[in-house]
Design a protein around this motif. Structure first.
Motif, PDB file in Angstrom:
ATOM      1  N   SER A 347       0.893  -0.842   0.002  1.00 33.61           N
ATOM      2  CA  SER A 347      -0.189  -0.008  -0.176  1.00 33.61           C
ATOM      3  C   SER A 347       0.776   1.532  -0.051  1.00 33.61           C
ATOM      4  O   SER A 347       1.659   1.124   0.870  1.00 33.61           O
ATOM      5  CB  SER A 347      -0.825  -0.163   1.199  1.00 33.61           C
ATOM      6  N   ALA A 348       1.168   2.081  -0.756  1.00 33.09           N
ATOM      7  CA  ALA A 348       1.056   3.222  -0.719  1.00 33.09           C
ATOM      8  C   ALA A 348       0.933   4.174   0.426  1.00 33.09           C
ATOM      9  O   ALA A 348       1.886   5.386   0.543  1.00 33.09           O
ATOM     10  CB  ALA A 348       0.823   4.810  -2.112  1.00 33.09           C
ATOM     11  N   THR A 349      -0.096   4.228   1.568  1.00 31.99           N
ATOM     12  CA  THR A 349      -0.203   4.668   2.445  1.00 31.99           C
ATOM     13  C   THR A 349       0.256   4.023   3.335  1.00 31.99           C
ATOM     14  O   THR A 349       0.306   5.053   4.622  1.00 31.99           O
ATOM     15  CB  THR A 349      -1.773   4.847   2.459  1.00 31.99           C
ATOM     16  N   THR A 350       1.345   3.325   3.742  1.00 28.83           N
ATOM     17  CA  THR A 350       2.073   2.391   4.750  1.00 28.83           C
ATOM     18  C   THR A 350       3.381   3.057   4.988  1.00 28.83           C
ATOM     19  O   THR A 350       3.456   3.811   3.405  1.00 28.83           O
ATOM     20  CB  THR A 350       2.693   1.069   4.294  1.00 28.83           C
ATOM     21  N   LYS A 351       3.694   3.280   5.743  1.00 33.11           N
ATOM     22  CA  LYS A 351       4.983   4.046   6.859  1.00 33.11           C
ATOM     23  C   LYS A 351       6.267   3.429   6.022  1.00 33.11           C
ATOM     24  O   LYS A 351       6.459   2.668   5.852  1.00 33.11           O
ATOM     25  CB  LYS A 351       5.069   4.116   8.382  1.00 33.11           C
ATOM     26  N   ASP A 357      10.490  -3.500   6.626  1.00 29.35           N
ATOM     27  CA  ASP A 357      10.110  -4.817   7.073  1.00 29.35           C
ATOM     28  C   ASP A 357       9.403  -5.459   6.310  1.00 29.35           C
ATOM     29  O   ASP A 357      10.411  -6.756   6.477  1.00 29.35           O
ATOM     30  CB  ASP A 357       9.493  -3.997   8.421  1.00 29.35           C
ATOM     31  N   ILE A 358       8.725  -5.049   5.879  1.00 28.20           N
ATOM     32  CA  ILE A 358       7.828  -5.795   4.764  1.00 28.20           C
ATOM     33  C   ILE A 358       8.750  -6.371   4.310  1.00 28.20           C
ATOM     34  O   ILE A 358       8.876  -7.086   3.273  1.00 28.20           O
ATOM     35  CB  ILE A 358       6.240  -5.339   4.775  1.00 28.20           C
ATOM     36  N   THR A 379      -1.153  11.247  -1.259  1.00 26.18           N
ATOM     37  CA  THR A 379      -0.945  12.580  -1.618  1.00 26.18           C
ATOM     38  C   THR A 379       1.007  12.785  -1.785  1.00 26.18           C
ATOM     39  O   THR A 379       1.596  13.530  -2.248  1.00 26.18           O
ATOM     40  CB  THR A 379      -0.816  13.820  -0.964  1.00 26.18           C
ATOM     41  N   THR A 380       1.329  11.992  -0.956  1.00 33.48           N
ATOM     42  CA  THR A 380       3.179  11.771  -1.136  1.00 33.48           C
ATOM     43  C   THR A 380       3.589  10.192  -1.933  1.00 33.48           C
ATOM     44  O   THR A 380       2.749   9.415  -1.364  1.00 33.48           O
ATOM     45  CB  THR A 380       4.066  11.306  -0.250  1.00 33.48           C
ATOM     46  N   ASN A 386      11.407   5.474  -2.654  1.00 34.18           N
ATOM     47  CA  ASN A 386      12.434   4.490  -1.895  1.00 34.18           C
ATOM     48  C   ASN A 386      12.466   2.799  -1.742  1.00 34.18           C
ATOM     49  O   ASN A 386      13.488   2.645  -1.497  1.00 34.18           O
ATOM     50  CB  ASN A 386      12.121   4.811  -0.904  1.00 34.18           C
ATOM     51  N   VAL A 387      11.243   2.440  -1.981  1.00 33.96           N
ATOM     52  CA  VAL A 387      11.037   1.123  -1.529  1.00 33.96           C
ATOM     53  C   VAL A 387      11.773   0.620  -3.459  1.00 33.96           C
ATOM     54  O   VAL A 387      12.908  -0.499  -3.358  1.00 33.96           O
ATOM     55  CB  VAL A 387       9.589   0.442  -1.667  1.00 33.96           C
TER      56      VAL A 387
END
Length: 425
Positions: A347-351, A357-358, A379-380, A386-387
């Motif tokens: 999910s794009a909303t995950t920290k 970690d995932i 919105t970001t 990053n991933v």
């Protein structure tokens, strides 16, 4: 890095010329329609120009791509947003305050995750200070490199507008939550273009190109000679794996007339089986349930004539060791006569910290490509980059809603890069 332009009578012909020169890993950076000019332009046809780059090879790359790769789904045209489209960079927000240096761990058994967090926090603190120092000293270094400035040299030296423009780019990327480590890496590479005679457009163009190359070319489901192609979807709970499967399966069945089937191994979540069964009924596709890894190969024997078998796995917390082992056995127990692909759905909303970690957890299970969901709920978009850079896995699809079979697309590199730089759709 080799960047060249290739022309053709059609967009497909130009892209084919680029891939003929650079191979299937060619990164298509820009496609542009060249309209005829002159008095007789109305009688002439347009041609196409493609700007492509040869992707720098990583050491220890994975296996070669399947020889017969599926073309990207028709709902994604080739990357075609122009690099020179206007990007509206708003005034920068105040630079984030430097983070305090983390305390040194006193125990020898500190978890690797905590060590990584402490190390990244310290790096971020150091990098932010270094970035500000680098910008402030940029003019001095240029003077040293090109000699003592005379009146003419001063006129050609980087202006305060150009220096401030770099600050705008920096703040736009940070505002989009791109990790500061990656921002500084990009600006380190671009810094050599900030010199007398180069304009703001040159700076922007080079940042743009660096981001395009870092994202790489999206990779979608590949179809080879072996049947069926078994496509596993893995990931934590609540990211939308089942809905994503239904969207992709619908596209392949309805647009490409491929025979699709479903298998669910998600027997943990209430109503998970029923949800996938509903989608299977709508598509008039068969579905099987497996309760253990040992059943998988037997169930696949029922689908030997099918093109694609989509496997929905149980979502689990990356801290749940038993369920992680069940998923690992499910994937690694697949008979070699079946071809396999694995997609990690995030999910794009995950920290950011949780995403790392995932990613680490599932990397121990299998190599994977990346799907990002819920782009409509954020919105970001920095975490996508990053991933991607952290895992070095290929990006594939993104979703931005719950509608099936809509609200899904192949990852649009130029669209996301434009957003990261502060532009609008």
């Amino acid at each position: 890095m080799n960047i060249n332009k290739f022309k053709g009578k059609t967009e497909e012909e130009a892209i084919a010329a680029a891939k003929a020169a650079y191979g299937e890993d060619a990164v298509i950076m820009l496609t542009k329609e060249i309209k005829p000019k002159g008095v007789f332009a109305v009688f002439k046809k347009s041609s196409w120009e493609v700007t492509a780059a040869m992707k720098e090879k990583e050491s220890g790359t994975g296996s070669a791509r399947a020889a017969h790769a599926m073309e990207p789904l028709s709902f994604h045209d080739a990357i075609n947003l122009a690099a020179d489209e206007a990007i509206d960079l708003t005034a920068p927000a105040p630079a984030p305050a430097p983070l305090p240096k983390p305390p040194v761990a006193k125990r020898a058994d500190v978890r690797p995750t905590l060590e990584r967090e402490a190390r990244e926090a310290e790096e971020k603190h150091s990098q932010h200070e270094k970035f500000e120092d680098r910008l402030d000293a940029l003019s001095d270094r240029l003077e040293e490199k090109f000699g003592a400035p005379n009146a003419e040299d001063k006129a050609k030296a980087p202006t305060s507008e150009e220096i401030n423009f770099v600050r705008l780019l920096y703040n736009a990327l940070i505002k989009n939550e791109v990790n500061e480590k990656y921002v500084n890496q990009i600006l380190d590479e671009v810094e050599r273009f900030i010199r007398p005679g180069n304009s703001v457009d040159t700076i922007l163009s080079n940042v743009y190109q660096k981001l395009i190359l870092r994202f790489g070319q999206p990779r979608v489901i590949e179809l080879g000679k072996k049947k069926p192609r078994v496509v596993f979807f893995i990931g934590p709970t609540g990211v939308g794996k089942t809905t994503t499967i239904a969207k992709i399966a619908s596209k392949y069945k309805m647009e490409y007339n491929k025979k699709v089937a479903f298998i669910t191994a998600d027997t943990y979540r209430i109503a998970a089986t029923e949800q996938l069964q509903i989608y299977a009924n709508i598509l008039k596709a068969p579905m099987e349930i497996v309760y253990s890894a040992q059943e998988m190969n037997g169930k696949l024997e029922n689908f030997l004539t099918y093109d694609l078998v989509f496997v929905d796995t149980a979502g689990f917390s990356h801290k749940n060791e038993s369920q992680k082992e069940d998923t690992r056995q499910l994937l690694q127990g697949l008979d070699e006569k079946f071809s396999r692909e694995v997609y990690l759905v995030l999910s794009a909303t995950t920290k950011y910290k949780d995403l790392l970690d995932i990613a680490d957890t599932y990397r121990k299970i299998a190599d994977y490509k990346l799907i990002f969901t819920k782009l409509d709920e954020t919105t970001t978009y920095g975490n996508i980059l990053n991933v991607k850079l952290y895992t070095q896995a290929d990006l594939s699809y993104v979703t931005d809603g719950q509608n099936v079979p809509d609200d899904i697309a192949v990852f649009d590199t130029q669209k996301i890069v434009k957003k990261l730089l502060g532009g609008n759709e």
